[in-house]
Design a protein around this motif. Sequence first.
Motif, mmCIF file in Angstrom:
data_model
loop_
_atom_site.group_PDB
_atom_site.id
_atom_site.type_symbol
_atom_site.label_atom_id
_atom_site.label_comp_id
_atom_site.label_asym_id
_atom_site.label_seq_id
_atom_site.Cartn_x
_atom_site.Cartn_y
_atom_site.Cartn_z
ATOM 1 N N PRO A 153 0.819 -1.206 0.000
ATOM 2 C CA PRO A 153 0.000 0.000 0.000
ATOM 3 C C PRO A 153 0.864 1.272 0.000
ATOM 4 C CG PRO A 153 0.011 -1.014 2.169
ATOM 5 C CD PRO A 153 0.665 -1.991 1.253
ATOM 6 N N PRO A 154 0.313 2.374 -0.520
ATOM 7 C CA PRO A 154 1.097 3.607 -0.625
ATOM 8 C C PRO A 154 1.708 4.007 0.718
ATOM 9 C CG PRO A 154 -0.950 3.820 -1.842
ATOM 10 C CD PRO A 154 -1.045 2.532 -1.075
ATOM 11 N N PRO A 155 2.997 4.308 0.751
ATOM 12 C CA PRO A 155 3.638 4.723 2.007
ATOM 13 C C PRO A 155 2.950 5.952 2.600
ATOM 14 C CG PRO A 155 5.278 4.283 0.319
ATOM 15 C CD PRO A 155 3.950 4.266 -0.371
ATOM 16 N N GLU A 156 2.900 5.996 3.923
ATOM 17 C CA GLU A 156 2.259 7.113 4.614
ATOM 18 C C GLU A 156 3.299 7.897 5.402
ATOM 19 O OE1 GLU A 156 -1.363 6.320 6.636
ATOM 20 O OE2 GLU A 156 -1.930 4.673 5.293
ATOM 21 N N GLN A 157 3.083 9.203 5.477
ATOM 22 C CA GLN A 157 4.042 10.083 6.135
ATOM 23 C C GLN A 157 4.253 9.692 7.595
ATOM 24 O OE1 GLN A 157 2.939 14.293 6.058
ATOM 25 N NE2 GLN A 157 5.049 14.804 5.516
ATOM 26 N N SER A 158 3.184 9.298 8.278
ATOM 27 C CA SER A 158 3.281 9.015 9.713
ATOM 28 C C SER A 158 4.114 7.772 10.021
ATOM 29 C CB SER A 158 1.878 8.848 10.298
ATOM 30 O OG SER A 158 1.201 7.770 9.661
ATOM 31 N N SER A 159 4.153 6.818 9.094
ATOM 32 C CA SER A 159 4.879 5.567 9.353
ATOM 33 C C SER A 159 6.043 5.356 8.386
ATOM 34 C CB SER A 159 3.909 4.388 9.235
ATOM 35 O OG SER A 159 3.319 4.344 7.948
ATOM 36 N N TYR A 160 6.437 6.421 7.697
ATOM 37 C CA TYR A 160 7.425 6.290 6.626
ATOM 38 C C TYR A 160 8.761 5.743 7.118
ATOM 39 C CZ TYR A 160 10.124 7.511 2.439
ATOM 40 O OH TYR A 160 10.911 7.462 1.322
ATOM 41 N N HIS A 161 9.155 6.108 8.322
ATOM 42 C CA HIS A 161 10.479 5.722 8.821
ATOM 43 C C HIS A 161 10.476 4.422 9.627
ATOM 44 C CE1 HIS A 161 12.159 9.423 7.315
ATOM 45 N NE2 HIS A 161 11.210 10.105 7.918
ATOM 46 N N ASN A 162 9.300 3.856 9.880
ATOM 47 C CA ASN A 162 9.263 2.581 10.604
ATOM 48 C C ASN A 162 8.320 1.580 9.953
ATOM 49 O OD1 ASN A 162 6.795 3.678 11.278
ATOM 50 N ND2 ASN A 162 7.272 3.971 13.442
ATOM 51 N N ASP A 163 8.104 1.726 8.669
ATOM 52 C CA ASP A 163 7.245 0.811 7.920
ATOM 53 C C ASP A 163 7.858 -0.600 7.971
ATOM 54 O OD1 ASP A 163 6.222 -0.648 5.431
ATOM 55 O OD2 ASP A 163 5.048 1.200 5.337
ATOM 56 N N PRO A 164 7.064 -1.633 8.225
ATOM 57 C CA PRO A 164 7.611 -2.994 8.312
ATOM 58 C C PRO A 164 8.233 -3.499 7.020
ATOM 59 C CG PRO A 164 5.200 -3.011 8.372
ATOM 60 C CD PRO A 164 5.627 -1.588 8.547
ATOM 61 N N ARG A 165 7.921 -2.873 5.901
ATOM 62 C CA ARG A 165 8.526 -3.288 4.633
ATOM 63 C C ARG A 165 10.010 -2.962 4.577
ATOM 64 N NH1 ARG A 165 4.006 -0.478 0.861
ATOM 65 N NH2 ARG A 165 3.919 0.835 2.717
ATOM 66 N N ILE A 166 10.455 -2.027 5.387
ATOM 67 C CA ILE A 166 11.856 -1.596 5.337
ATOM 68 C C ILE A 166 12.788 -2.758 5.638
ATOM 69 C CG2 ILE A 166 13.588 -0.073 6.355
ATOM 70 C CD1 ILE A 166 11.312 1.925 6.933
ATOM 71 N N GLU A 167 12.493 -3.517 6.689
ATOM 72 C CA GLU A 167 13.384 -4.604 7.094
ATOM 73 C C GLU A 167 13.422 -5.704 6.048
ATOM 74 O OE1 GLU A 167 16.044 -7.012 9.146
ATOM 75 O OE2 GLU A 167 15.605 -4.859 9.245
ATOM 76 N N ARG A 168 12.272 -6.069 5.488
ATOM 77 C CA ARG A 168 12.277 -7.120 4.466
ATOM 78 C C ARG A 168 13.075 -6.673 3.245
ATOM 79 N NH1 ARG A 168 7.694 -9.310 0.341
ATOM 80 N NH2 ARG A 168 8.952 -11.020 -0.503
ATOM 81 N N ALA A 169 12.840 -5.447 2.811
ATOM 82 C CA ALA A 169 13.576 -4.935 1.654
ATOM 83 C C ALA A 169 15.068 -4.886 1.941
ATOM 84 C CB ALA A 169 13.059 -3.546 1.272
ATOM 85 N N HIS A 170 15.414 -4.520 3.166
ATOM 86 C CA HIS A 170 16.832 -4.450 3.528
ATOM 87 C C HIS A 170 17.483 -5.828 3.440
ATOM 88 C CE1 HIS A 170 20.419 -2.858 5.482
ATOM 89 N NE2 HIS A 170 20.431 -3.947 6.226
ATOM 90 N N GLN A 171 16.812 -6.840 3.931
ATOM 91 C CA GLN A 171 17.384 -8.183 3.890
ATOM 92 C C GLN A 171 17.487 -8.710 2.456
ATOM 93 O OE1 GLN A 171 18.877 -9.565 6.354
ATOM 94 N NE2 GLN A 171 18.247 -7.970 7.793
ATOM 95 N N LEU A 172 16.502 -8.402 1.623
ATOM 96 C CA LEU A 172 16.565 -8.819 0.225
ATOM 97 C C LEU A 172 17.691 -8.100 -0.513
ATOM 98 C CD1 LEU A 172 12.777 -9.003 -0.738
ATOM 99 C CD2 LEU A 172 14.386 -10.918 -0.541
ATOM 100 N N ALA A 173 17.841 -6.792 -0.247
ATOM 101 C CA ALA A 173 18.872 -6.019 -0.937
ATOM 102 C C ALA A 173 20.267 -6.444 -0.508
ATOM 103 C CB ALA A 173 18.658 -4.526 -0.685
#
Length: 417
Positions: A153-173
């Motif tokens: 879903p479209p990223p939101e300003q309120s959760s932009y820096h702690n979105d759970p997708r960040i960790e998964r993307a980091h591990q894949l990258a």
Amino acid sequence: MSQSSPPVWTAPPQPDWLATVNTEGSYFNLAAVVPLDEDSLVSHARRMTGLSDFGGTSWLEPFRVLIKALEDEAQLTLMGRLMARNDVLLWLVTRLQVTDTLKRHPEILEEKIEAPMVITGLPRSGTSILFELLAQDPDVGVPLTWEAMMPCPPPEQSSYHNDPRIERAHQLATQWNRVAPAFASMHEMGGRIPSECGQLMVGTFISDQIAALHQTPGYSQWCAGADYLPVYQYHKTILQILQWKNPRQRWLLKAPEHQVHLDTLLEVYPDARIVQTHRDPIKCMASTTSLMGTLYSMRSDQPFNAALFENIIMGEATAQRLEHVMAQREAGLVPEASIIDSRYQDLMDTPMECIEAIYRHFQLTLTAVARERMLAYLKAKPQGQFGKHRYTVDEQRSRDRPLFRRYQQAYNVPNEI
């Protein structure tokens, strides 16, 4: 122009764990264990999302060309097939989610993408360091790896820096660094790292980023003749999704592949501000050969064939690529007001003067805060922070020097070899 021979490159040793996994996998029926056929991939993406509409059929032909090339040409190892299947599923899921998001919120397509700054140039010509440096301006928005990889879903300003997708993307990258440790010295990876535009385009299944992952000449050849207008339109749609609930004052974008599609880029973004980087092409080709070979070695044990990427590795085609942009500028297809040249040498020697020149050309204000953040970034990230990228320049590459005389004279590009 006389034809030069492809550069010779040898893959770095695999980590022991990877060699063991791939050896054991060689005893399997890999096509059955890790399927890459259309029915398996499409049905699984639909099950993962509960969605069925991929948004038209324009993606189907390149998708089919790709999966055929993966089976017939890529010679994937067990790890290679796992990575390829995960990639394709991610791209299919994203396409399903993008289509669904736009159905439910058609107002997203009313979002304005105004005067994006777009960095391009030969691979390894300084585009990444310039991208990361310009991204320090707080007025700039860049697509980070996590949101480019998983925009819905479209990223939101309120959760932009702690979105759970960040960790998964980091591990894949960063998985790339674990599969091929030498890659860490070539290109920084991470979930919060600014993403190249190729990641925004993969949902169309037409992207240099896809071609860069495997030795698939059938797919690369198909892409060479493809219409990129729908690709750039999809690229714009992703940016609209990303800024819908997290507004950006102005976008900063980057990809070497824009260099061969400037006319199409300007058709979709007529007010784009283009920054073209310049570096000794001999140096760029040698570094790119090493990078591309390492990418391929993550997924296949077949020998590296540099000729598959002739327009960034082979002298004649690289020279033609560079002179094509020169011709577009001379013809006015790329207006001089829309483009500025940035030499790698200047960025290394006097980085802030280089940045100031870009801002002046596009009549932008370089604020004190932006300047301070850029200086802090330079201080915190010395060249070679992740190890030195070591590669050799073979004799053939040096003999290609005359091919670049016109280009180097036009932009005052010094020899580094």
